[in-house]
Write a protein that holds these residues in place. Structure first.
Motif, PDB file in Angstrom:
ATOM      1  N   SER A 166      45.426  22.615  43.982  1.00  0.00           N
ATOM      2  CA  SER A 166      44.267  21.859  43.503  1.00  0.00           C
ATOM      3  C   SER A 166      43.999  22.209  42.042  1.00  0.00           C
ATOM      4  CB  SER A 166      43.042  22.209  44.351  1.00  0.00           C
ATOM      5  OG  SER A 166      42.595  23.518  44.028  1.00  0.00           O
ATOM      6  N   PRO A 167      43.200  21.400  41.346  1.00  0.00           N
ATOM      7  CA  PRO A 167      42.861  21.740  39.963  1.00  0.00           C
ATOM      8  C   PRO A 167      42.205  23.117  39.827  1.00  0.00           C
ATOM      9  CG  PRO A 167      42.281  19.458  40.404  1.00  0.00           C
ATOM     10  CD  PRO A 167      42.686  20.083  41.716  1.00  0.00           C
ATOM     11  N   VAL A 168      41.340  23.478  40.738  1.00  0.00           N
ATOM     12  CA  VAL A 168      40.680  24.789  40.686  1.00  0.00           C
ATOM     13  C   VAL A 168      41.690  25.909  40.916  1.00  0.00           C
ATOM     14  CG1 VAL A 168      38.943  26.253  41.785  1.00  0.00           C
ATOM     15  CG2 VAL A 168      38.431  23.851  41.321  1.00  0.00           C
ATOM     16  N   GLN A 169      42.595  25.733  41.865  1.00  0.00           N
ATOM     17  CA  GLN A 169      43.642  26.730  42.091  1.00  0.00           C
ATOM     18  C   GLN A 169      44.541  26.859  40.861  1.00  0.00           C
ATOM     19  OE1 GLN A 169      45.274  24.841  45.576  1.00  0.00           O
ATOM     20  NE2 GLN A 169      44.589  26.521  46.902  1.00  0.00           N
ATOM     21  N   TYR A 170      44.838  25.740  40.226  1.00  0.00           N
ATOM     22  CA  TYR A 170      45.673  25.762  39.028  1.00  0.00           C
ATOM     23  C   TYR A 170      44.971  26.530  37.905  1.00  0.00           C
ATOM     24  CZ  TYR A 170      48.646  24.182  35.224  1.00  0.00           C
ATOM     25  OH  TYR A 170      49.497  24.146  34.147  1.00  0.00           O
ATOM     26  N   GLN A 171      43.685  26.282  37.731  1.00  0.00           N
ATOM     27  CA  GLN A 171      42.918  27.007  36.712  1.00  0.00           C
ATOM     28  C   GLN A 171      42.954  28.511  36.995  1.00  0.00           C
ATOM     29  OE1 GLN A 171      38.664  26.812  36.837  1.00  0.00           O
ATOM     30  NE2 GLN A 171      38.491  27.159  34.634  1.00  0.00           N
ATOM     31  N   LYS A 172      42.750  28.882  38.236  1.00  0.00           N
ATOM     32  CA  LYS A 172      42.782  30.298  38.603  1.00  0.00           C
ATOM     33  C   LYS A 172      44.160  30.899  38.302  1.00  0.00           C
ATOM     34  CE  LYS A 172      41.029  31.258  42.583  1.00  0.00           C
ATOM     35  NZ  LYS A 172      40.830  31.493  44.033  1.00  0.00           N
ATOM     36  N   HIS A 173      45.198  30.162  38.613  1.00  0.00           N
ATOM     37  CA  HIS A 173      46.568  30.615  38.353  1.00  0.00           C
ATOM     38  C   HIS A 173      46.775  30.863  36.850  1.00  0.00           C
ATOM     39  CE1 HIS A 173      50.880  30.881  39.197  1.00  0.00           C
ATOM     40  NE2 HIS A 173      51.064  30.157  38.107  1.00  0.00           N
ATOM     41  N   ILE A 174      46.339  29.922  36.026  1.00  0.00           N
ATOM     42  CA  ILE A 174      46.477  30.062  34.573  1.00  0.00           C
ATOM     43  C   ILE A 174      45.674  31.261  34.082  1.00  0.00           C
ATOM     44  CG2 ILE A 174      45.974  28.988  32.327  1.00  0.00           C
ATOM     45  CD1 ILE A 174      48.382  27.800  33.855  1.00  0.00           C
ATOM     46  N   ARG A 175      44.432  31.393  34.567  1.00  0.00           N
ATOM     47  CA  ARG A 175      43.586  32.527  34.162  1.00  0.00           C
ATOM     48  C   ARG A 175      44.266  33.862  34.465  1.00  0.00           C
ATOM     49  NH1 ARG A 175      37.366  31.314  36.121  1.00  0.00           N
ATOM     50  NH2 ARG A 175      36.859  29.938  34.372  1.00  0.00           N
ATOM     51  N   LEU A 176      44.785  33.983  35.657  1.00  0.00           N
ATOM     52  CA  LEU A 176      45.382  35.250  36.070  1.00  0.00           C
ATOM     53  C   LEU A 176      46.692  35.526  35.340  1.00  0.00           C
ATOM     54  CD1 LEU A 176      44.476  35.088  39.857  1.00  0.00           C
ATOM     55  CD2 LEU A 176      43.468  36.583  38.112  1.00  0.00           C
ATOM     56  N   GLN A 177      47.459  34.499  35.058  1.00  0.00           N
ATOM     57  CA  GLN A 177      48.685  34.695  34.276  1.00  0.00           C
ATOM     58  C   GLN A 177      48.353  35.172  32.863  1.00  0.00           C
ATOM     59  OE1 GLN A 177      51.787  34.695  35.126  1.00  0.00           O
ATOM     60  NE2 GLN A 177      51.767  33.718  37.112  1.00  0.00           N
ATOM     61  N   ARG A 178      47.347  34.554  32.242  1.00  0.00           N
ATOM     62  CA  ARG A 178      46.932  34.964  30.890  1.00  0.00           C
ATOM     63  C   ARG A 178      46.393  36.394  30.910  1.00  0.00           C
ATOM     64  NH1 ARG A 178      46.143  30.023  27.732  1.00  0.00           N
ATOM     65  NH2 ARG A 178      48.023  28.905  28.322  1.00  0.00           N
ATOM     66  N   ALA A 179      45.619  36.707  31.928  1.00  0.00           N
ATOM     67  CA  ALA A 179      45.079  38.069  32.047  1.00  0.00           C
ATOM     68  C   ALA A 179      46.213  39.077  32.187  1.00  0.00           C
ATOM     69  CB  ALA A 179      44.137  38.158  33.249  1.00  0.00           C
ATOM     70  N   ARG A 180      47.206  38.743  32.962  1.00  0.00           N
ATOM     71  CA  ARG A 180      48.330  39.668  33.168  1.00  0.00           C
ATOM     72  C   ARG A 180      49.032  39.975  31.849  1.00  0.00           C
ATOM     73  NH1 ARG A 180      53.349  39.097  37.481  1.00  0.00           N
ATOM     74  NH2 ARG A 180      53.134  41.230  38.240  1.00  0.00           N
ATOM     75  N   LEU A 181      49.250  38.968  31.040  1.00  0.00           N
ATOM     76  CA  LEU A 181      49.875  39.184  29.737  1.00  0.00           C
ATOM     77  C   LEU A 181      49.018  40.091  28.854  1.00  0.00           C
ATOM     78  CD1 LEU A 181      51.239  35.608  28.955  1.00  0.00           C
ATOM     79  CD2 LEU A 181      52.559  37.644  29.574  1.00  0.00           C
ATOM     80  N   ARG A 182      47.725  39.860  28.867  1.00  0.00           N
ATOM     81  CA  ARG A 182      46.824  40.678  28.045  1.00  0.00           C
ATOM     82  C   ARG A 182      46.739  42.111  28.568  1.00  0.00           C
ATOM     83  NH1 ARG A 182      41.972  36.276  27.075  1.00  0.00           N
ATOM     84  NH2 ARG A 182      43.305  34.793  25.997  1.00  0.00           N
ATOM     85  N   LEU A 183      46.802  42.270  29.867  1.00  0.00           N
ATOM     86  CA  LEU A 183      46.708  43.607  30.457  1.00  0.00           C
ATOM     87  C   LEU A 183      47.906  44.480  30.118  1.00  0.00           C
ATOM     88  CD1 LEU A 183      45.188  42.739  33.916  1.00  0.00           C
ATOM     89  CD2 LEU A 183      44.239  44.377  32.290  1.00  0.00           C
ATOM     90  N   ILE A 184      49.053  43.880  29.930  1.00  0.00           N
ATOM     91  CA  ILE A 184      50.230  44.672  29.560  1.00  0.00           C
ATOM     92  C   ILE A 184      49.980  45.386  28.234  1.00  0.00           C
ATOM     93  CG2 ILE A 184      52.652  44.537  28.889  1.00  0.00           C
ATOM     94  CD1 ILE A 184      52.884  42.216  30.957  1.00  0.00           C
ATOM     95  N   ALA A 185      49.276  44.714  27.327  1.00  0.00           N
ATOM     96  CA  ALA A 185      48.968  45.307  26.024  1.00  0.00           C
ATOM     97  C   ALA A 185      47.789  46.269  26.093  1.00  0.00           C
ATOM     98  CB  ALA A 185      48.677  44.210  25.010  1.00  0.00           C
ATOM     99  N   ALA A 186      46.866  46.043  27.023  1.00  0.00           N
ATOM    100  CA  ALA A 186      45.651  46.867  27.099  1.00  0.00           C
ATOM    101  C   ALA A 186      45.246  47.113  28.549  1.00  0.00           C
ATOM    102  CB  ALA A 186      44.512  46.181  26.342  1.00  0.00           C
ATOM    103  N   PRO A 187      46.006  47.935  29.287  1.00  0.00           N
ATOM    104  CA  PRO A 187      45.743  48.110  30.724  1.00  0.00           C
ATOM    105  C   PRO A 187      44.417  48.804  31.052  1.00  0.00           C
ATOM    106  CG  PRO A 187      47.430  49.632  29.994  1.00  0.00           C
ATOM    107  CD  PRO A 187      47.163  48.704  28.851  1.00  0.00           C
TER     108      PRO A 187
END
Length: 107
Positions: A41-62
């Motif tokens: 769903s669109p909401v699930q897709y948004q959540k997926h994008i949010r979490l993917q972006r967060a994961r990338l940022r967390l690698i730099a600043a865990p």
């Protein structure tokens, strides 16, 4: 069009009515077509994008888990951690530290 709309607003509260109006369709048609293309769903897709972006940022600043959760649109750090764990199988900080270690080993 709907995918790009969500990608450009992934860190904001998205109203499905607004999305449907912007792409010129009904909510039910939007949901049906979106699911056919993305398998979510669109909401699930948004959540997926949010979490993917967060994961990338967390690698730099865990150690900045709460700030990163806020930066990708979560209002509640515990909800962010819960959804992150559900998607990636580990809490945000632990997953980021594991990914950092893997990167060092692979280099």
């Amino acid at each position: 069009v709907a995918v790009a709309w969500i990608r450009s607003r992934y860190d904001q509260v998205i109203r499905i009515d607004d999305l449907a109006a912007d792409v010129g369709t009904s909510v039910s048609s939007l949901n049906r077509h979106f699911r056919a293309v993305t398998a979510m769903s669109p909401v699930q897709y948004q959540k997926h994008i949010r979490l993917q972006r967060a994961r990338l940022r967390l690698i730099a600043a865990p150690h900045d888990v709460a700030a990163i959760g806020y930066s990708v649109g979560y209002d509640n750090p515990s909800q962010f951690s819960r959804e992150y764990r559900r998607m990636f199988g580990a809490p945000p900080r632990q997953d980021a530290l594991r990914l950092q270690t893997m990167d060092v080993v692979q280099e």
